[in-house]
Write an enzyme that holds these catalytic residues in place. Structure first.
Site, PDB file in Angstrom:
ATOM      1  N   TYR A 155      -7.810   2.818  -4.721  1.00 29.17           N
ATOM      2  CA  TYR A 155      -8.644   3.380  -3.659  1.00 29.17           C
ATOM      3  C   TYR A 155      -8.003   4.568  -2.946  1.00 29.17           C
ATOM      4  CZ  TYR A 155     -11.913   0.025  -5.067  1.00 29.17           C
ATOM      5  OH  TYR A 155     -12.816  -0.652  -5.865  1.00 29.17           O
ATOM      6  N   TYR A 167      -1.180  13.104  11.688  1.00 20.80           N
ATOM      7  CA  TYR A 167      -1.334  13.188  13.146  1.00 20.80           C
ATOM      8  C   TYR A 167      -0.787  14.493  13.696  1.00 20.80           C
ATOM      9  CZ  TYR A 167      -2.579   8.273  12.819  1.00 20.80           C
ATOM     10  OH  TYR A 167      -3.199   7.089  12.484  1.00 20.80           O
ATOM     11  N   GLN A 192       2.230  -3.323  16.129  1.00 18.48           N
ATOM     12  CA  GLN A 192       0.949  -3.888  15.700  1.00 18.48           C
ATOM     13  C   GLN A 192       1.091  -5.295  15.131  1.00 18.48           C
ATOM     14  OE1 GLN A 192      -0.333  -0.886  12.914  1.00 18.48           O
ATOM     15  NE2 GLN A 192      -0.613   0.653  14.501  1.00 18.48           N
ATOM     16  N   HIS A 202       0.943  -1.096  10.555  1.00 20.85           N
ATOM     17  CA  HIS A 202       0.094  -1.257   9.374  1.00 20.85           C
ATOM     18  C   HIS A 202       0.335  -2.560   8.615  1.00 20.85           C
ATOM     19  CE1 HIS A 202      -0.337   3.446   9.129  1.00 20.85           C
ATOM     20  NE2 HIS A 202      -0.572   2.952  10.347  1.00 20.85           N
ATOM     21  N   GLU A 238     -12.453   4.491   6.366  1.00 25.40           N
ATOM     22  CA  GLU A 238     -13.274   4.266   5.176  1.00 25.40           C
ATOM     23  C   GLU A 238     -13.877   2.876   5.141  1.00 25.40           C
ATOM     24  OE1 GLU A 238     -10.467   6.939   2.122  1.00 25.40           O
ATOM     25  OE2 GLU A 238     -10.870   4.809   1.705  1.00 25.40           O
TER      26      GLU A 238
END
Length: 372
Positions: A251, A262, A83, A148, A241
């Site tokens: 959070y 997963y 990513q 991430h 979210e």
């Protein structure tokens, strides 16, 4: 590079659980194709087009009628794995004077791992190069093996820069204040640490941190009506979210999540959908659409879109349309599903149209308007 002819498409309705929501029809004009995994766009002033990042490491300029430029030189070397790669692009608030262009990107470490970095360079007058690129922020420690990174960057118009950072798929780090994984960071427009940040002067905490407990943030924008920062993030399997991050608040990830692993098993650290000392999202999806870029609609061009929020979906391959009422949101329906393309970035242009990037090998730049 050839442009595709404009085409008009009808938006597909989305099935959300047991209820069916029908979004209105839209016109879609394909402005550019052959974009290899575009990630973000930024509008240049005075109808000079836009800058587009490609995840592989190129920054290009797009102009109406002229298409894409050659790659802008002077872009930092990126770690383009998984990513990771070249991520967000944002013009400095004083761009008209400074010509500063800010970039976020994945940067390699010394041990084969990577982290998110942010810096700026001066866009040359001919817009062909970034000059004197300066890195002002590096996520520490570097822990990602390809997952991430987060990477969205937003200026608040009050002298501050916010950087959204993923937890590099290292869950516990989102709760560890000595690390910059799973955090929202707040800096000055010069890249310095503001002295009123919530953890300044606190032992064992990074002073850059604004809020924490974040998994993998992918969209961030200021609400034009409340002037509050909104952030969306990927849950695991379920539990994407929307949050309104406030100074010093937690959070939840991975202590509180509305998703599961997963594998189908619970998140090991999770105490449930809620956990003491953590904040609840203002909205979450039980089934993850894999949310991405987000944009509030506050232009006068299309009154029927006033008070709407548009969010891209990577897994569900559509554009989510939501209604905003204060800090409450509800989903109206889905657009662009018939295109079967991952939606990566969403922006409202100076002309009041909505612009979208599709995250594909043959990615596209789309210009969207209501059909009527």
């Amino acid at each position: 590079m050839p442009l595709l002819s404009p085409r008009t498409w009808l938006a597909a309705a989305a099935l959300l659980g047991a209820s069916q929501l029908h979004a209105a029809e839209v016109n879609v004009e394909v402005l550019q194709n052959r974009l290899e995994h575009p990630w973000a766009l930024a509008f240049l002033p005075q109808e000079q087009g836009m800058l587009i990042t490609l995840k592989g490491g190129e920054l290009k300029r797009w102009q109406p009628g002229k298409g894409l430029s050659a790659p802008v030189t002077g872009v930092p070397k990126v770690w383009a794995q998984g990513q990771g790669g070249l991520l967000d692009v944002v013009l400095a608030p004083d761009f008209a004077q400074s010509r500063k262009v800010w970039l976020s990107y994945a940067e390699a470490g010394e041990d084969g791992k990577a982290g998110t970095a942010v810096g700026y360079g001066r866009l040359s007058d001919d817009m062909q190069r970034l000059e004197h690129f300066t890195v002002v922020f590096r996520q520490q420690p570097k822990l990602s093996v390809g997952n991430h990174f987060g990477g969205r960057i937003v200026f608040d118009g009050k002298g501050y820069l916010f950087i959204a950072l993923g937890e590099n798929n290292q869950r516990p780090t989102a709760q560890e204040l000595d690390k910059l994984q799973g955090k929202l960071v707040r800096l000055t427009e010069e890249g310095k640490v503001p002295q009123d940040n919530p953890f300044v002067g606190k032992a064992g905490a990074r002073p850059e941190i604004w809020s924490y407990g974040i998994r993998n943030p992918q969209g961030m924008a200021f609400n034009p009506w409340s002037h509050a920062l909104w952030l969306n993030e990927h849950g695991p399997r379920g539990g994407d979210e929307i949050n309104i991050p406030q100074a010093g608040k937690n959070y939840g990830w991975p202590l509180a999540t509305w998703g599961i692993n997963y594998s189908g098993l619970p998140i090991p650290e999770a105490k449930g959908g809620t956990a003491p000392g953590t904040e609840q999202p203002i909205f979450y999806w039980k089934d993850s659409p894999a949310v991405s870029g987000m944009a509030f609609y506050n232009a006068s061009t299309f009154p029927q879109w006033q008070n709407k929020l548009f969010i891209g979906a990577l897994k569900d391959k559509n554009l989510i349309q939501m209604s905003v009422n204060g800090n409450n949101v509800k989903e109206d329906g889905r657009l662009l599903g018939e295109r079967n393309a991952r939606i990566r970035d969403v922006r409202v242009g100076p002309d009041g149209y909505v612009y979208v990037l599709t995250d594909e090998t043959d990615g596209q730049l789309l210009k969207i308007s209501p059909a009527s």
